[in-house]
Design an enzyme around this catalytic site. Structure first.
Site, short mmCIF file in Angstrom:
data_model
loop_
_atom_site.label_atom_id
_atom_site.label_comp_id
_atom_site.label_asym_id
_atom_site.label_seq_id
_atom_site.Cartn_x
_atom_site.Cartn_y
_atom_site.Cartn_z
N SER A 63 26.42 8.15 22.03
CA SER A 63 26.71 8.22 20.59
C SER A 63 28.03 8.91 20.34
O SER A 63 28.43 9.82 21.09
CB SER A 63 25.58 8.98 19.87
OG SER A 63 25.92 9.21 18.52
N LYS A 73 23.27 12.15 23.85
CA LYS A 73 22.40 10.98 23.72
C LYS A 73 22.66 9.99 24.86
O LYS A 73 23.79 9.74 25.23
CB LYS A 73 22.66 10.31 22.37
CG LYS A 73 21.56 9.35 21.92
CD LYS A 73 21.77 8.95 20.45
CE LYS A 73 20.59 8.19 19.91
NZ LYS A 73 20.46 6.87 20.49
N HIS A 102 -1.06 -5.45 23.54
CA HIS A 102 -0.94 -5.50 22.08
C HIS A 102 -0.29 -4.23 21.53
O HIS A 102 -0.56 -3.82 20.40
CB HIS A 102 -2.31 -5.69 21.42
CG HIS A 102 -3.03 -6.91 21.85
ND1 HIS A 102 -2.87 -8.13 21.26
CD2 HIS A 102 -3.92 -7.10 22.87
CE1 HIS A 102 -3.64 -9.03 21.86
NE2 HIS A 102 -4.28 -8.43 22.85
N GLU A 111 20.37 -3.47 26.84
CA GLU A 111 20.89 -4.11 25.63
C GLU A 111 21.81 -5.28 25.99
O GLU A 111 21.77 -6.33 25.33
CB GLU A 111 21.64 -3.07 24.79
CG GLU A 111 20.71 -2.04 24.15
CD GLU A 111 21.44 -0.84 23.57
OE1 GLU A 111 22.69 -0.84 23.59
OE2 GLU A 111 20.76 0.10 23.13
#
Length: 467
Positions: free
Chosen positions: A316, A322, A186, A329
């Site tokens: 980025s 980054k 959860h 993805e």
């Protein structure tokens, strides 16, 4: 077009201007002009058609329904076409997916190209698209036959990709089988688990998915060829289709069969629908796995940061240094596409009006798209993310030490309510679990240290990763 740029041929409707150098005929040209939108017919379908037409020509000769010279000319023309690479082959097969839903024009595209090439190789033989190349066949049974063949081919490529990911995950499972971390349910802290155990769940999901695909795949071996126009087999010579099935089985290495209900084969595509359901399930599990890993790798300072992922490219255009979970993805976007394709296929499969389904071309294109993007993204995920994945053991230890849910191990000794009060006190006062436990007076330091054994809580020695 000027007269120098085209030739005129006629079909049953009338004359058609065809580009002079084109090897196709009037029905292909009509379709090329009538349906100019959307993606092109997959070349996998064209190659399957060519193998089917070759098998049909050989079979018709063998059963005495075609002359040997015409059969040989058709086979020779097809052999030349099968040798072409994709860009060369595309020149002769320019039609789009969004055409007649039966795939008639693509069937005729193949018939016309093969006939014209056969006549070019053997002048004066007069091989005809309908009477010879399409002998004993109909678009209504050839197209669904090609659909099943290419679906099986696509699954043949997908299955090794899934197994490859399973193998890469097994490496991580074995390496980190005893690396303890916080479990989560959860989105909240739960009892300890090892990272190897967590990964074993991913592996089991993928093994089940692979098994679902392999168990369902044989339904695609049932071919519609022999049904001709409406399933009755009108104009197909006796014995022809059994021979075709045998020849195609040898070409593709699968036991294709034709002793099936042809009325079903033309009007329904249940096999494609149910197998794609397994692809959707695979996509759903891949989404879950990719989602878990990118969250566990989030950070590096403001996220979970339990995992370190490979830096495959700058993350980025504005933030230096980054690193983004790009392979994850890609997998999740592929899954979204597969979910959409499943809806398309389910709807298309329901549109079997009377004796024929007329959504065949969009259905198989969606199926092939799912197989292609799953094969590619799963391979990339295995090679460019999982293979280079490492754990941040220090971060895992810190989170485990600060977790309150390890208090669960105290419940059998001091009771659920007393253990809950200890956890609530530690959370409220911002202390460690140990401090709150000792303050409660319910146990001693020695008892706490004995019972608070993170590795023992995982039951790792009793857990079978193969299940």
């Amino acid at each position: 077009m000027s007269k120098k740029e085209y030739r005129v041929e006629s079909d049953t409707i009338g004359p058609v201007k065809i580009p002079k150098e084109a090897i196709w005929g009037p029905q292909t040209e009509r379709s090329r002009n009538n349906f100019p939108s959307g993606e092109l017919m997959p070349l996998a379908i064209i190659r399957a058609f060519l193998h089917l037409k070759k098998a049909a020509a050989e079979s018709n000769v063998e059963v005495g329904d075609e002359t040997a010279d015409k059969g040989a000319a058709i086979e020779e023309a097809i052999d030349q076409l099968l040798k072409l690479n994709d860009s060369e082959l595309r020149k002769d097969f320019p039609l789009h997916v969004l055409q007649t839903g039966s795939g008639t024009q693509s069937n005729m595209n193949v018939n016309e190209v093969v006939a014209n090439l056969a006549n070019k190789l053997h002048p004066g033989l007069n091989v005809l698209p309908n009477d010879d190349v399409n002998r004993g066949q109909s678009s209504n049974d050839t197209y669904p036959t090609a659909m099943n063949i290419v679906a099986v081919e696509a699954l043949d490529k997908l299955e090794p990709a899934v197994q490859h990911l399973i193998d890469e995950l097994k490496n991580k499972q074995n390496k980190y089988w005893k690396t303890v971390k916080v479990g989560r349910t959860h989105l909240q802290d739960a009892t300890p688990i090892t990272f190897g155990q967590e990964v074993s769940g991913y592996i089991s999901a993928l093994k089940h998915d692979l098994n679902y695909i392999q168990e369902l795949k044989p339904t695609l071996y049932e071919l519609a060829i022999g049904g001709t126009a409406v399933g009755t087999g009108l104009n197909a010579a006796p014995g022809m289709t059994a021979k075709i099935a045998g020849k195609l089985s040898r070409v593709y290495g699968h036991e294709f069969k034709v002793n099936t209900n042809k009325f079903w084969g033309l009007a329904h595509h249940s096999g494609l629908d149910v197998v794609h359901g397994a692809l959707k399930t695979l996509a759903a599990d891949m989404f879950k796995i990719a989602q878990d890993i990118r969250f566990l790798a989030s950070g590096p300072r403001a996220g979970y940061h339990e995992l370190n992922i490979p830096a495959n490219e700058p993350g980025s255009s504005i933030m230096p240094g980054k690193v983004n979970p790009t392979q994850a993805e890609a997998v999740t976007m592929a899954a979204a596409k597969v979910f959409g394709n499943d809806t398309t296929i389910t709807f298309a499969c329901s549109q079997g009006n009377f004796e024929m389904n007329v959504y065949k071309t969009v259905m198989i294109t969606a199926f092939l798209d799912s197989c292609d993007i799953l094969t590619g993204t799963i391979t990339g995920f295995a090679d460019k993310m999982i293979a280079g994945l490492t754990v941040n053991a220090e971060k895992m230890d810190d989170l485990l030490e600060s977790s309150l849910m390890t208090v669960t191990a105290l419940s059998p000794h001091i009771g659920y309510h007393a253990a809950a009060k200890i956890a609530q006190t530690a959370d409220k006062e911002g202390t460690t679990l140990k401090e709150a436990a000792l303050k409660s007076g319910k146990l001693t330091k020695e008892e706490y240290d004995k019972w608070m054994d993170y590795m023992a809580m995982t039951n790792v020695s009793q857990t079978n990763p193969e299940k």
